[in-house]
Design an enzyme around this catalytic site. Sequence first.
Site, PDB file in Angstrom:
ATOM      1  N   ARG A  61       2.272  -7.093  -4.424  1.00  0.00           N
ATOM      2  CA  ARG A  61       2.012  -7.825  -3.172  1.00  0.00           C
ATOM      3  C   ARG A  61       0.812  -7.270  -2.407  1.00  0.00           C
ATOM      4  NH1 ARG A  61       7.791  -6.496  -0.810  1.00  0.00           N
ATOM      5  NH2 ARG A  61       7.079  -4.504  -1.711  1.00  0.00           N
ATOM      6  N   CYS A  89       7.159   0.620   1.146  1.00  0.00           N
ATOM      7  CA  CYS A  89       6.719   1.012  -0.196  1.00  0.00           C
ATOM      8  C   CYS A  89       7.915   1.499  -1.012  1.00  0.00           C
ATOM      9  CB  CYS A  89       5.660   2.103  -0.097  1.00  0.00           C
ATOM     10  SG  CYS A  89       5.090   2.731  -1.689  1.00  0.00           S
ATOM     11  N   ASP A  94       1.886  -1.980  -6.131  1.00  0.00           N
ATOM     12  CA  ASP A  94       2.756  -3.081  -5.717  1.00  0.00           C
ATOM     13  C   ASP A  94       2.023  -4.419  -5.867  1.00  0.00           C
ATOM     14  OD1 ASP A  94       4.128  -5.025  -3.917  1.00  0.00           O
ATOM     15  OD2 ASP A  94       5.356  -3.285  -3.416  1.00  0.00           O
ATOM     16  N   CYS A 102      -1.781   1.031  -3.662  1.00  0.00           N
ATOM     17  CA  CYS A 102      -0.505   1.040  -4.383  1.00  0.00           C
ATOM     18  C   CYS A 102      -0.499  -0.053  -5.454  1.00  0.00           C
ATOM     19  CB  CYS A 102       0.648   0.820  -3.399  1.00  0.00           C
ATOM     20  SG  CYS A 102       2.292   0.876  -4.162  1.00  0.00           S
ATOM     21  N   HIS A 110       1.193   0.951   2.183  1.00  0.00           N
ATOM     22  CA  HIS A 110       1.823  -0.201   2.833  1.00  0.00           C
ATOM     23  C   HIS A 110       3.252   0.137   3.234  1.00  0.00           C
ATOM     24  CE1 HIS A 110       4.387  -1.484  -0.640  1.00  0.00           C
ATOM     25  NE2 HIS A 110       3.451  -0.849  -1.326  1.00  0.00           N
TER      26      HIS A 110
END
Length: 266
Positions: free
Chosen positions: A86, A141, A84, A82, A138
């Site tokens: 993080r 999400c 993202d 992803c 994750h």
Amino acid sequence: MIRSMTNLIPRSAHLPRVATLASSLPGRAQRLPVRRERRYVHSVDRILEKNKEWRSRVLQEDPEFFARLAKGQSPEFLFIGCSDSRVSAELLTGVDVGELFVHRNIANMVVNTDISCLSVIQFAVQVLKVKHIIVCGHYDCGGVRSALENHELGVIDNWLRNIQDVYRLHKDELDSIEDKDQRLRRLVEKNITEQVLNVYKTPFVQEARRDTGFPHVHALVYDLKNGALERLDVDVKGYLRKYSNIYAGASWKSKKPEEAAPSQKK
């Protein structure tokens, strides 16, 4: 009067115009805000400084590090994750630079119309000869949450509709989960599973597995709350036995599904 006074201000004056004008006026005009030049470090400058620090540290520990990297890459893994911020592939897997070939997008999707993702998979399989493909999602999400809650966000809605299709396929199970957070977690897992199966549908993965038995495809999920990376159990053999007549190309059918899909266990 004010207009005429501005003509008295030298063009070479170092003070901002508003400050010079205010200081020349009596009374309330003296309280006009004064613009001051602000000196700050640009965020990109900070990144460049961090790069210098990292490079210096790496060279101190391993003087030949960059020379080795410059010779080429031969990663064992393709990591599809992803976007993202993080979820850093190298950070959460603990591997070194050069060990992962990485593709990231919103909600770690493998879509058959996404030329970018398909190109990455083809290059990884046919050129880099990776042995493993990891699809890693994750929990919590944002893309999966938006699809589940049917948010209207604009262009991205077309992308998230692929996740809503996953929801449709598993609607009965997901709707039976009363807790919203647990339902979201389960959809994250189901989405990862479906993307693993989408990887298996690609013709170049099928051809490579027919010829070499690789790559193996793995479903992993990352928990932001504790940093744990876990394997999801995906019944690839059962899936292929059930749907091989639909998704398998001629090259895949040259072997029995159970022969073309070895165990996902280590």
